[in-house]
Scaffold this active site. Structure first.
Site, PDB file in Angstrom:
ATOM      1  N   ASP A 156       0.862  -1.172   0.000  1.00 50.68           N
ATOM      2  CA  ASP A 156       0.000   0.000   0.000  1.00 50.68           C
ATOM      3  C   ASP A 156       0.912   1.240   0.000  1.00 50.68           C
ATOM      4  O   ASP A 156       2.059   1.175   0.463  1.00 50.68           O
ATOM      5  CB  ASP A 156      -0.866  -0.021   1.254  1.00 50.68           C
ATOM      6  N   ASP A 209      -0.006   5.072   0.810  1.00 45.94           N
ATOM      7  CA  ASP A 209      -0.179   6.090   1.851  1.00 45.94           C
ATOM      8  C   ASP A 209      -0.367   5.449   3.231  1.00 45.94           C
ATOM      9  O   ASP A 209      -1.274   4.629   3.432  1.00 45.94           O
ATOM     10  CB  ASP A 209      -1.375   6.974   1.518  1.00 45.94           C
TER      11      ASP A 209
END
Length: 523
Positions: free
Chosen positions: A11, A13
C-alpha cells in the site's frame, strides 16, 4: 519456484509514505521510517516489488492524473523503482473490482509481474489492505499506524511493528522452507501427523517435499486423519494408529499397545522419521517409540530438551501458517519441494473445475466452539438463494440432521458422502461457506475460494484457508480469542452469532465477482 513468495506488494499512503490526504504535491512526499532499507533488503533477496493503492482523489477531483504521476515519481526517487504500480481511481460508489478491499489491484499486480497472487505478500496499514490480500489468495502483513483500528489488528493474518520488521518476517518465512543439507540419501521415510483431517491436509506440502527427496514415504496418522491421508499426493503406505498423547479423547497408555506400535514401525523399514505436530503438542513421546523401533534419524520441533531422542531439533517462530510450519520441519530434515510446486494444499482426487454453478455451505465443525449457529446459516442459505445462487449444503456422517435443517426448503442437501466425495463437490463450487474446520482446508486443496466463518479461539494466521481466495467473517477480537476452547466459553457465541446473512452474501459476491462477469459476457 520452491520458496514461498515471488513478490511483495505495498500500500502507498500510510505504509510506504506518510499519509497526506489527497496529496497531489510531490514536495509533500515523506517516506515512512525505515522504508528504503526494508525495500532494498527485499530487492536484494530477489523479490519483485509493487504498489497497490486506492486513489479516490481522482474521482473526487482533488488532484489530477498528472499530479498523481508526479507524486508517484517522487516516491520512486526516494525509495527506488517498483516493478508494477496498480492504482484504483474510483471511490466507494463505483462498485469496482479494483478498489480495496476488493482483490482486483492485487490480482492485476500479480498478472503484470507474471506470478500467481498466492505467491505474493501484501503489506499495508489498514484492514482494507489485508482484506484485499486474502480475497486474492495472497499473504498479508499489517503494519499498524495510529489510524489502524484495534479490530483490524485483531483480524490481520500477521502483524509487524514497522516496515523493517515486516521485511524481516517475510524473509524469515522464506528461509524456513529452504532445505538443509543432508548427511545421506533418504530411502524410506516415516512422516507422522496423528491428528484430525484438517491437520493432515495442511501437512500435505511437507509430505510432498519428503516424497521428492525419498524413495518411499510411509504416513503414520490417527483414525481421525485417515480419510485425509488417503488423499495426499506422495504417500506410498499409511499406518493408522491412535496415539494417546495426541488424541483428544485418549485412552490409557498400555504396554502391549506400545510394543505393538514399535513392531509396526519396525516393519515399515523406515530408516528416518519426520514428526509433524501443532504448536501445543509434543513430538518426544513418539520419538522415544521411534528410537525403540530402530529409526536412525528423527526430526521434529521441540522446545523441551530432547536429549538423544531427536537428531534434528527444530524451532520455529510463533505465528507461522500451519502448512509453512510443517514445511519448515521437512526443510530442517533436508527435504524441499520440487521446482514448479508452489506449496499450495493439494489432494489426488479432485481439482477445481468449471462451470461452477453453485455455492456450498458446510455447517458442521470438528469442535463446538468453531461452529456457526445453525439458524444463522439457514437464514444465510435463504439469502444466498434470493441473491440468485444455487446452494448445496454438505455434512459429515454425524451431521445429516444439521445439513437438512440448514438446507431448509431453499437449499439442496447433498446427502451422505465421504471426504473424497466432498472434495469432488467442492471442486465444482464457486465458493464454500464454512467455519474453521477440515472442509475449509479441503476447499483450499482443490482451489475453491472460502468464506471463512472463523472463531478466533485459534489464530487465523495459522489456521485460516491457505493460499486460496478467502473472506473472513466473525468478530476477531472476541473474548474467546486464542483460548483454544473446544466448547464456547462466552455466552451467546458472540464471535460468530452476530454475522448477518447479508454479510455472507456480500462475501460470496466478492469471491465470485469475476465468474459472474464472465457468465454475463458469455450469456
Amino acid at each position: 519456484m520452491t520458496g514461498l513468495f515471488d513478490a511483495v506488494l505495498f500500500d502507498r499512503d500510510g505504509t510506504l509514505i506518510v499519509d497526506v490526504p489527497y496529496n497531489g504535491d510531490p514536495d509533500r512526499v515523506e517516506p515512512m521510517p525505515g522504508a528504503q532499507a526494508a525495500l532494498d533488503r527485499l530487492r536484494r533477496a530477489g523479490l519483485r516489488l509493487g504498489v497497490v493503492t486506492n486513489q479516490s482523489g481522482l474521482a473526487r477531483g482533488r488532484f489530477s492524473t498528472a499530479q498523481l504521476a508526479a507524486v508517484n515519481r517522487r516516491v520512486e526517487q526516494l525509495l527506488g523503482p517498483f516493478d508494477t504500480w496498480q492504482i484504483c481511481p474510483h471511490d466507494d460508489r463505483a462498485g469496482c473490482r479494483c478498489r480495496k478491499p476488493a482483490p482486483g489491484l492485487v490480482e492485476s499486480a500479480a498478472a503484470e509481474l507474471g506470478v500467481s497472487a498466492d505467491r505474493c505478500v501484501v503489506v499495508g496499514d489498514i484492514g482494507r489492505d489485508m482484506t484485499a490480500a486474502l480475497a486474492a489468495g495472497a499473504a498479508g502483513v499489517l503494519v499498524p499506524t495510529p489510524v489502524t483500528l484495534p479490530d483490524e489488528i485483531a483480524a490481520a493474518p500477521a502483524v509487524a511493528d514497522d516496515l523493517a520488521s515486516a521485511a524481516g518476517l517475510i524473509l524469515r518465512r522464506q528461509e524456513l522452507v529452504v532445505p538443509a543439507s543432508r548427511p545421506r540419501p533418504a530411502r524410506t521415510v516415516l512422516a507422522v501427523r496423528s491428528d484430525s483431517a484438517g491437520d493432515v491436509l495442511v501437512t500435505g506440502p511437507a509430505v510432498r517435499a519428503i516424497a521428492h527427496g525419498a524413495e518411499r514415504v510411509v504416513l503414520l496418522c490417527g483414525p481421525r486423519g485417515r480419510a485425509a491421508a488417503e488423499l495426499l499426493p506422495g504417500v506410498d503406505e499409511i499406518v493408522e494408529w491412535r496415539l494417546p498423547w495426541i488424541d483428544p479423547s485418549p485412552g490409557p497408555v498400555e504396554t502391549k499397545d506400545m510394543a505393538a506400535l514399535v513392531e509396526r514401525i519396525r516393519r515399515t523399514g523406515a530408516d528416518e522419521a519426520v514428526v509433524f505436530t501443532s504448536f501445543h503438542q509434543s513430538a518426544l513421546p513418539l520419538a522415544l517409540v521411534l528410537r525403540l523401533a530402530g529409526v536412525g534419524r528423527i526430526t521434529a520441533i521441540s522446545d523441551d530438551y530432547p536429549g538423544s531422542l531427536l537428531d534434528v531439533r527444530h524451532r520455529v517462530p510463533e505465528g507461522l501458517p500451519e502448512p509453512e510450519r510443517a514445511r519448515s520441519v521437512a526443510a530442517a530434515a533436508g527435504f524441499g519441494l520440487p521446482a514448479g510446486d508452489g506449496g499450495r494444499l493439494r489432494v489426488t482426487v479432485a481439482s477445481r473445475r468449471g462451470p461452477r454453478e453453485y455455492v456450498v455451505v458446510h455447517p458442521g465443525a470438528s469442535v463446538e466452539a468453531r461452529s456457526c449457529p445453525p439458524d444463522l446459516l439457514r437464514r444465510a442459505v435463504v439469502a444466498l438463494t434470493m441473491a440468485g445462487h444455487r446452494v448445496v449444503v454438505t455434512g459429515g456422517p454425524g451431521e445429516r440432521g444439521l445439513a437438512a435443517f440448514v438446507a431448509g426448503d431453499t437449499g439442496t442437501d447433498a446427502g451422505p458422502m465421504d471426504l473424497a466425495g466432498l472434495a469432488e463437490i467442492l471442486a465444482g463450487a464457486s465458493c464454500l461457506v464454512v467455519g474453521n474446520t477440515g472442509p475449509a482446508h479441503l476447499a483450499a486443496a482443490v482451489g475453491t475460494p472460502v468464506v471463512s466463518l472463523f472463531a478466533p479461539t485459534v489464530p487465523y494466521g495459522k489456521w485460516g484457508p491457505y493460499r486460496v481466495p478467502a473472506v473472513r467473517l466473525g468478530r476477531a477480537d472476541s473474548p474467546c480469542r486464542d483460548t483454544r476452547a473446544t466448547v464456547c466459553p462466552i455466552a451467546g457465541h458472540p464471535c460468530l452469532s452476530r454475522i448477518q446473512p447479508d454479510e455472507v452474501v456480500a462475501a460470496v459476491a466478492r469471491l465470485t465477482f469475476h465468474e459472474a462477469s464472465v457468465s454475463e459476457v458469455a450469456a
